[in-house]
Design an enzyme around this catalytic site. Structure first.
Site, mmCIF file in Angstrom:
data_model
loop_
_atom_site.group_PDB
_atom_site.id
_atom_site.type_symbol
_atom_site.label_atom_id
_atom_site.label_comp_id
_atom_site.label_asym_id
_atom_site.label_seq_id
_atom_site.Cartn_x
_atom_site.Cartn_y
_atom_site.Cartn_z
ATOM 1 N N GLU A 8 0.866 -1.204 0.000
ATOM 2 C CA GLU A 8 0.000 0.000 0.000
ATOM 3 C C GLU A 8 0.889 1.237 0.000
ATOM 4 O O GLU A 8 1.054 1.911 1.011
ATOM 5 C CB GLU A 8 -0.949 0.015 1.201
ATOM 6 C CG GLU A 8 -1.974 1.155 1.103
ATOM 7 C CD GLU A 8 -2.809 1.351 2.356
ATOM 8 O OE1 GLU A 8 -3.273 0.362 2.946
ATOM 9 O OE2 GLU A 8 -2.981 2.521 2.746
ATOM 10 N N HIS A 10 2.003 4.815 -2.016
ATOM 11 C CA HIS A 10 1.276 5.771 -2.842
ATOM 12 C C HIS A 10 2.177 6.714 -3.624
ATOM 13 O O HIS A 10 3.277 7.048 -3.179
ATOM 14 C CB HIS A 10 0.334 6.587 -1.970
ATOM 15 C CG HIS A 10 -0.626 5.736 -1.198
ATOM 16 N ND1 HIS A 10 -1.507 4.877 -1.807
ATOM 17 C CD2 HIS A 10 -0.833 5.606 0.133
ATOM 18 C CE1 HIS A 10 -2.221 4.256 -0.875
ATOM 19 N NE2 HIS A 10 -1.834 4.665 0.306
ATOM 20 N N HIS A 163 -9.282 1.363 -0.515
ATOM 21 C CA HIS A 163 -8.493 2.302 0.295
ATOM 22 C C HIS A 163 -9.418 3.381 0.873
ATOM 23 O O HIS A 163 -10.391 3.770 0.240
ATOM 24 C CB HIS A 163 -7.413 2.938 -0.586
ATOM 25 C CG HIS A 163 -6.448 3.769 0.187
ATOM 26 N ND1 HIS A 163 -6.693 5.082 0.522
ATOM 27 C CD2 HIS A 163 -5.249 3.449 0.728
ATOM 28 C CE1 HIS A 163 -5.674 5.537 1.229
ATOM 29 N NE2 HIS A 163 -4.788 4.563 1.373
ATOM 30 N N ASP A 283 2.248 2.106 3.803
ATOM 31 C CA ASP A 283 1.415 3.293 3.600
ATOM 32 C C ASP A 283 2.307 4.520 3.439
ATOM 33 O O ASP A 283 1.993 5.597 3.949
ATOM 34 C CB ASP A 283 0.396 3.510 4.728
ATOM 35 C CG ASP A 283 -0.840 4.296 4.265
ATOM 36 O OD1 ASP A 283 -0.869 4.705 3.095
ATOM 37 O OD2 ASP A 283 -1.753 4.503 5.079
HETATM 38 ZN ZN ZN Z 1 -2.842 4.462 2.170
#
Ligand code: ZN
Length: 326
Positions: A8, A10, A163, A283
């Protein structure tokens, strides 16, 4: 340990910065996050190397095109985002794989784009940032009109990453006066968990048993909540579902460690979901790779289970050839 796949992680491209909410960040933090989201081959790669992360599964940062109110523009933006993502993957062979962006403002166009992204651009799944904005509010993916999209996902055999995003304006009343609870501190999790429950209780997974959904943050609390829900649904309302709700969680969902680097929570998620359904994630850039890696490398989990969570499960789910891709 080395060889991790983080699922995950980004990115943002210049013309998509407008979809990144400023609500929960100071102007300085927003600027810093945009810089970290935009960097691909610099600091990001250095941090990955220092944290033992071989491959990052990249997705466009929330809210992405889910926040676009003009359907035609959303379709265009999704297509461009996938072209840009494919360029990154090609530029850094073995370091990144991509999740597609789709504009569910137009379900037929989303299906066509998903097929293009997976077949022509080698995307390994799709990431949607919560509900799709519409002039009337928002659209959740348990709606009948999204069924062909789910069928397409199952046919292509790729997962959907659900998400978080901010809840609809109309759903924020409970947070008035306590806005610090609205975003990633708490509201993101409630919003996403409820969306996942809408998918389950709609019967979607009875109709499309092959559909697979990934939840971040160790399952947005669902591994710890569904036992009670299952009992109360049976007692109070009955259900048209063919299986207990926990079985859908076990068979149609994966959970990732993004932003939830807490050993008791991981062990609870493992006990509920089983070791084959838990994935390592950071993340980034909202969380630090070094913190995630330091924590994960020390968790009291057997070596072969650690290998599954950190690498093996993701390699299978996203069809990552670890010899070639990382
Ligand atoms: Zn995220």
């Amino acid at each position: 340990m080395t060889g991790k796949i983080a699922v995950e992680e980004h990115v943002v491209f210049p013309e998509y910065e407008k979809y990144v909410s400023r609500a929960w960040m100071s102007p300085e933090m927003h600027q810093r996050m945009i810089a970290r989201l935009s960097d691909i081959g610099g600091t990001r790669l250095e941090l990955m190397a220092a944290s033992g992360i071989d491959v990052a599964v990249l997705s466009l940062v929330t809210e992405g095109v889910q926040g676009e109110l003009d359907p035609a523009h959303a379709v265009l933006q999704a297509s461009r985002a996938n072209d840009l993502m494919a360029e990154i993957v090609e530029q850094y062979p073995g370091r990144f794989v991509g999740l597609a962006t789709v504009a569910l403002q137009d379900p037929d166009a989303a299906i066509a784009e998903l097929q293009r992204a997976v077949r022509d651009l080698a995307m390994r799944g799709v990431c949607v940032n919560g509900f799709t904005s519409s002039p009337a509010g928002g659209e959740y993916y348990d709606h009948e009109k999204f069924l062909p999209f789910w069928q397409c996902l199952a046919e292509l055999d790729v997962p959907l990453y659900l998400h978080p995003r901010y809840p609809l304006e109309s759903q924020r009343g409970i947070y008035v006066g306590r806005e610090e609870l609205l975003g990633s501190t708490w509201g993101f999790g409630v919003e996403t968990a409820t969306h996942a429950l809408r998918l389950i209780t709609s019967g979607l997974f009875d109709r499309v048993p092959g559909a697979q959904v990934i939840l971040g943050h160790l399952g947005e609390t669902l591994p710890f909540a569904l036992y009670r829900m299952q009992g109360r649904m049976k007692a109070l309302r009955g259900s048209a579902l063919t299986k207990p709700v926990t079985e859908y969680l076990h068979e149609n969902f994966y959970v990732a460690t993004s932003g939830n680097f807490h050993t008791p929570t991981l062990l609870g998620a493992l006990m509920e979901m089983g070791v084959d359904r838990v994935l390592f994630a950071v993340d980034y850039p909202f969380e630090e790779m070094s913190e995630a890696a330091r924590w994960f490398d020390g968790v009291p989990v057997a070596v072969h289970d650690r290998a599954k969570i950190s690498r093996g499960n993701a390699a299978t789910l996203f069809a990552i050839d670890v010899r070639q891709d990382g």
